[in-house]
Design a protein around this motif. Sequence first.
Motif, PDB file in Angstrom:
ATOM      1  N   VAL A  21      15.922  27.874  23.025  1.00 57.36           N
ATOM      2  CA  VAL A  21      16.868  26.907  23.602  1.00 57.36           C
ATOM      3  C   VAL A  21      18.237  27.561  23.799  1.00 57.36           C
ATOM      4  O   VAL A  21      18.954  27.255  24.765  1.00 57.36           O
ATOM      5  N   ALA A  22      18.612  28.489  22.902  1.00 54.05           N
ATOM      6  CA  ALA A  22      19.914  29.157  23.007  1.00 54.05           C
ATOM      7  C   ALA A  22      20.055  29.917  24.319  1.00 54.05           C
ATOM      8  O   ALA A  22      21.126  29.920  24.944  1.00 54.05           O
ATOM      9  N   ILE A  23      18.975  30.568  24.751  1.00 55.16           N
ATOM     10  CA  ILE A  23      19.012  31.307  26.016  1.00 55.16           C
ATOM     11  C   ILE A  23      19.268  30.358  27.184  1.00 55.16           C
ATOM     12  O   ILE A  23      20.117  30.615  28.051  1.00 55.16           O
ATOM     13  N   LEU A  24      18.557  29.237  27.199  1.00 52.56           N
ATOM     14  CA  LEU A  24      18.734  28.254  28.276  1.00 52.56           C
ATOM     15  C   LEU A  24      20.120  27.617  28.219  1.00 52.56           C
ATOM     16  O   LEU A  24      20.777  27.440  29.250  1.00 52.56           O
ATOM     17  N   ALA A  25      20.574  27.281  27.005  1.00 51.00           N
ATOM     18  CA  ALA A  25      21.883  26.652  26.854  1.00 51.00           C
ATOM     19  C   ALA A  25      22.996  27.593  27.304  1.00 51.00           C
ATOM     20  O   ALA A  25      23.972  27.166  27.937  1.00 51.00           O
ATOM     21  N   ALA A  26      22.857  28.872  26.978  1.00 55.88           N
ATOM     22  CA  ALA A  26      23.872  29.852  27.379  1.00 55.88           C
ATOM     23  C   ALA A  26      23.937  29.989  28.895  1.00 55.88           C
ATOM     24  O   ALA A  26      25.017  30.055  29.483  1.00 55.88           O
ATOM     25  N   ALA A  27      22.764  30.034  29.528  1.00 55.49           N
ATOM     26  CA  ALA A  27      22.725  30.159  30.989  1.00 55.49           C
ATOM     27  C   ALA A  27      23.363  28.937  31.656  1.00 55.49           C
ATOM     28  O   ALA A  27      24.131  29.066  32.617  1.00 55.49           O
ATOM     29  N   ILE A  28      23.060  27.752  31.130  1.00 52.49           N
ATOM     30  CA  ILE A  28      23.616  26.524  31.714  1.00 52.49           C
ATOM     31  C   ILE A  28      25.122  26.439  31.483  1.00 52.49           C
ATOM     32  O   ILE A  28      25.893  26.112  32.396  1.00 52.49           O
ATOM     33  N   ALA A  30      27.828  29.413  17.769  1.00 45.90           N
ATOM     34  CA  ALA A  30      27.126  29.829  16.544  1.00 45.90           C
ATOM     35  C   ALA A  30      26.382  28.661  15.914  1.00 45.90           C
ATOM     36  O   ALA A  30      25.203  28.787  15.532  1.00 45.90           O
ATOM     37  N   PHE A  31      27.042  27.513  15.786  1.00 43.48           N
ATOM     38  CA  PHE A  31      26.403  26.362  15.145  1.00 43.48           C
ATOM     39  C   PHE A  31      25.235  25.856  15.981  1.00 43.48           C
ATOM     40  O   PHE A  31      24.170  25.516  15.456  1.00 43.48           O
ATOM     41  N   GLY A  32      25.419  25.804  17.294  1.00 42.91           N
ATOM     42  CA  GLY A  32      24.333  25.355  18.160  1.00 42.91           C
ATOM     43  C   GLY A  32      23.125  26.266  18.075  1.00 42.91           C
ATOM     44  O   GLY A  32      21.987  25.805  17.932  1.00 42.91           O
ATOM     45  N   ALA A  33      23.345  27.579  18.144  1.00 43.26           N
ATOM     46  CA  ALA A  33      22.244  28.539  18.064  1.00 43.26           C
ATOM     47  C   ALA A  33      21.531  28.442  16.725  1.00 43.26           C
ATOM     48  O   ALA A  33      20.308  28.624  16.639  1.00 43.26           O
ATOM     49  N   MET A  34      22.279  28.166  15.659  1.00 45.18           N
ATOM     50  CA  MET A  34      21.695  27.998  14.336  1.00 45.18           C
ATOM     51  C   MET A  34      20.743  26.806  14.310  1.00 45.18           C
ATOM     52  O   MET A  34      19.690  26.853  13.671  1.00 45.18           O
ATOM     53  N   VAL A  35      21.085  25.738  15.021  1.00 43.73           N
ATOM     54  CA  VAL A  35      20.279  24.510  15.003  1.00 43.73           C
ATOM     55  C   VAL A  35      19.059  24.630  15.905  1.00 43.73           C
ATOM     56  O   VAL A  35      17.933  24.338  15.482  1.00 43.73           O
ATOM     57  N   PHE A  36      19.252  25.055  17.175  1.00 42.75           N
ATOM     58  CA  PHE A  36      18.127  24.971  18.106  1.00 42.75           C
ATOM     59  C   PHE A  36      17.410  26.280  18.387  1.00 42.75           C
ATOM     60  O   PHE A  36      16.422  26.310  19.118  1.00 42.75           O
ATOM     61  N   ILE A  50      28.419  37.678   9.053  1.00 43.81           N
ATOM     62  CA  ILE A  50      29.248  38.845   9.368  1.00 43.81           C
ATOM     63  C   ILE A  50      28.512  39.787  10.318  1.00 43.81           C
ATOM     64  O   ILE A  50      29.083  40.272  11.302  1.00 43.81           O
ATOM     65  N   LEU A  51      27.237  40.049  10.035  1.00 46.31           N
ATOM     66  CA  LEU A  51      26.467  40.959  10.883  1.00 46.31           C
ATOM     67  C   LEU A  51      26.299  40.384  12.285  1.00 46.31           C
ATOM     68  O   LEU A  51      26.363  41.125  13.279  1.00 46.31           O
ATOM     69  N   SER A  52      26.093  39.069  12.387  1.00 50.53           N
ATOM     70  CA  SER A  52      25.939  38.466  13.713  1.00 50.53           C
ATOM     71  C   SER A  52      27.220  38.614  14.526  1.00 50.53           C
ATOM     72  O   SER A  52      27.186  38.947  15.713  1.00 50.53           O
ATOM     73  N   ARG A  53      28.364  38.377  13.886  1.00 45.59           N
ATOM     74  CA  ARG A  53      29.629  38.486  14.596  1.00 45.59           C
ATOM     75  C   ARG A  53      29.927  39.930  14.979  1.00 45.59           C
ATOM     76  O   ARG A  53      30.438  40.200  16.078  1.00 45.59           O
ATOM     77  N   PHE A  54      29.586  40.866  14.105  1.00 45.84           N
ATOM     78  CA  PHE A  54      29.811  42.277  14.418  1.00 45.84           C
ATOM     79  C   PHE A  54      28.972  42.703  15.618  1.00 45.84           C
ATOM     80  O   PHE A  54      29.463  43.405  16.517  1.00 45.84           O
ATOM     81  N   CYS A  55      27.700  42.302  15.647  1.00 50.58           N
ATOM     82  CA  CYS A  55      26.830  42.666  16.765  1.00 50.58           C
ATOM     83  C   CYS A  55      27.360  42.126  18.081  1.00 50.58           C
ATOM     84  O   CYS A  55      27.294  42.800  19.118  1.00 50.58           O
ATOM     85  N   ILE A  56      27.908  40.927  18.047  1.00 47.22           N
ATOM     86  CA  ILE A  56      28.455  40.345  19.280  1.00 47.22           C
ATOM     87  C   ILE A  56      29.733  41.057  19.704  1.00 47.22           C
ATOM     88  O   ILE A  56      29.898  41.429  20.870  1.00 47.22           O
ATOM     89  N   GLY A  90      25.146  36.808  23.488  1.00 47.21           N
ATOM     90  CA  GLY A  90      25.892  36.275  22.350  1.00 47.21           C
ATOM     91  C   GLY A  90      25.153  35.140  21.660  1.00 47.21           C
ATOM     92  O   GLY A  90      25.029  35.112  20.428  1.00 47.21           O
ATOM     93  N   SER A  91      24.618  34.198  22.448  1.00 48.10           N
ATOM     94  CA  SER A  91      23.887  33.076  21.871  1.00 48.10           C
ATOM     95  C   SER A  91      22.605  33.540  21.193  1.00 48.10           C
ATOM     96  O   SER A  91      22.234  33.051  20.117  1.00 48.10           O
ATOM     97  N   LEU A  92      21.913  34.488  21.818  1.00 53.93           N
ATOM     98  CA  LEU A  92      20.656  34.993  21.262  1.00 53.93           C
ATOM     99  C   LEU A  92      20.883  35.678  19.922  1.00 53.93           C
ATOM    100  O   LEU A  92      20.110  35.490  18.973  1.00 53.93           O
ATOM    101  N   ILE A  93      21.951  36.461  19.822  1.00 54.74           N
ATOM    102  CA  ILE A  93      22.239  37.157  18.557  1.00 54.74           C
ATOM    103  C   ILE A  93      22.534  36.155  17.452  1.00 54.74           C
ATOM    104  O   ILE A  93      22.018  36.285  16.327  1.00 54.74           O
ATOM    105  N   PHE A  94      23.351  35.158  17.725  1.00 55.03           N
ATOM    106  CA  PHE A  94      23.606  34.127  16.711  1.00 55.03           C
ATOM    107  C   PHE A  94      22.301  33.470  16.265  1.00 55.03           C
ATOM    108  O   PHE A  94      22.084  33.244  15.071  1.00 55.03           O
TER     109      PHE A  94
END
Length: 342
Positions: free
Chosen positions: A76-83, A66-72, A127-133, A108-112
């Motif tokens: 980048v979240a899509i690439l980071a999640a795949a890696i 969540a914190f990483g996706a918030m920053v980048f 809350i909504l981000s966590r519910f969607c995941i 999950g990373s994309l939603i965050f």
Amino acid sequence: MRQVKPGTLYTSPFSMAYWRDAAAELRDTRILVFAALMIALRVALKSLGIPIAADLKINIAFFVNAFGAMVFGPVVAILAAAISDTLGCLLVPSGAYFFPFIFIEIAGSLIFALFLYRARVTATRVILSRFCIDFFVNIVLNTPIMWLYYKMVLGKSYAIFQLPRIIKNLALFPLESVLLVLFLTAMMPVGARFGLLYDKGENLRLRKRQVALLVTLFVVGAACVGGYYVYNYNTTNHASKLPAAEVASINSALTRLGADQNLLDDGQVVTVSKVYKKLGGDTTVEFTVYQTSAETDLNAAAGYLEKSAKADETMTKVASGSAVLPGDDAAAAGSMTVQPES
């Protein structure tokens, strides 16, 4: 030289400027280094969790996610999640590698990122981000991927409705949301101080309306799951899951009912093909009628399902039909129709 970026905050991700800023993170060395750090942490924390109860724990890695996706942001979240998914499977394997699992990590990373990147972050967004995941990723998206994994890799069947997994996600959702709010409340000022975030998290507070939202989403999720459970139970063929004694009881009841209504001739028996049970309602049975012979083992035939009856060369298929049996007692008397083989 440090890249100077506009500190624009967006109310939603549905704008070209939002995605231009998200794509620009790929050219920021600091962000790429930070993303690498987040990937390493996610892989290291992949198997760690906070124990809540027996066989129930909160995975720590989702805080980092969540914190990483918030920053980048989402690109980048899509690439980071795949890696991180690929490295996690290589370094911390928990089973056979199956490529489609990568889409769960990416989703999950994309939603965050869509909820938290360059946004005025509030408890409602978290809350909504966590519910969607928990609901759309861990329950809805994960189900067909697990079905494919069991079929293609393990060569086994997979029950679409996994009640323990669903209950786990719904039960943990409120607690995960509150913990994530607290975690981001502590981390956002740090991220802003280092120039990684453009919001210090002043609006990240749990108020009565956020508690009400938590409860509402929990109820909505539970209602959706309950509705699907009823639908799935009512439309699933239960024949193969019935104990042998119940199959024999239904076969005997239908054979007796058919004889009483003059629908069966002497030496004919009924074998169950499909059984549809409705919660609190009637049981609908589809069956096949076989003509037995002197060589037929009547005791064995009484407990046959359709597959076993087909394999018995001492019996001949002569008709098929259906019956509606009242209440929960699948062996009770009811209505019955028989159609002879053409």
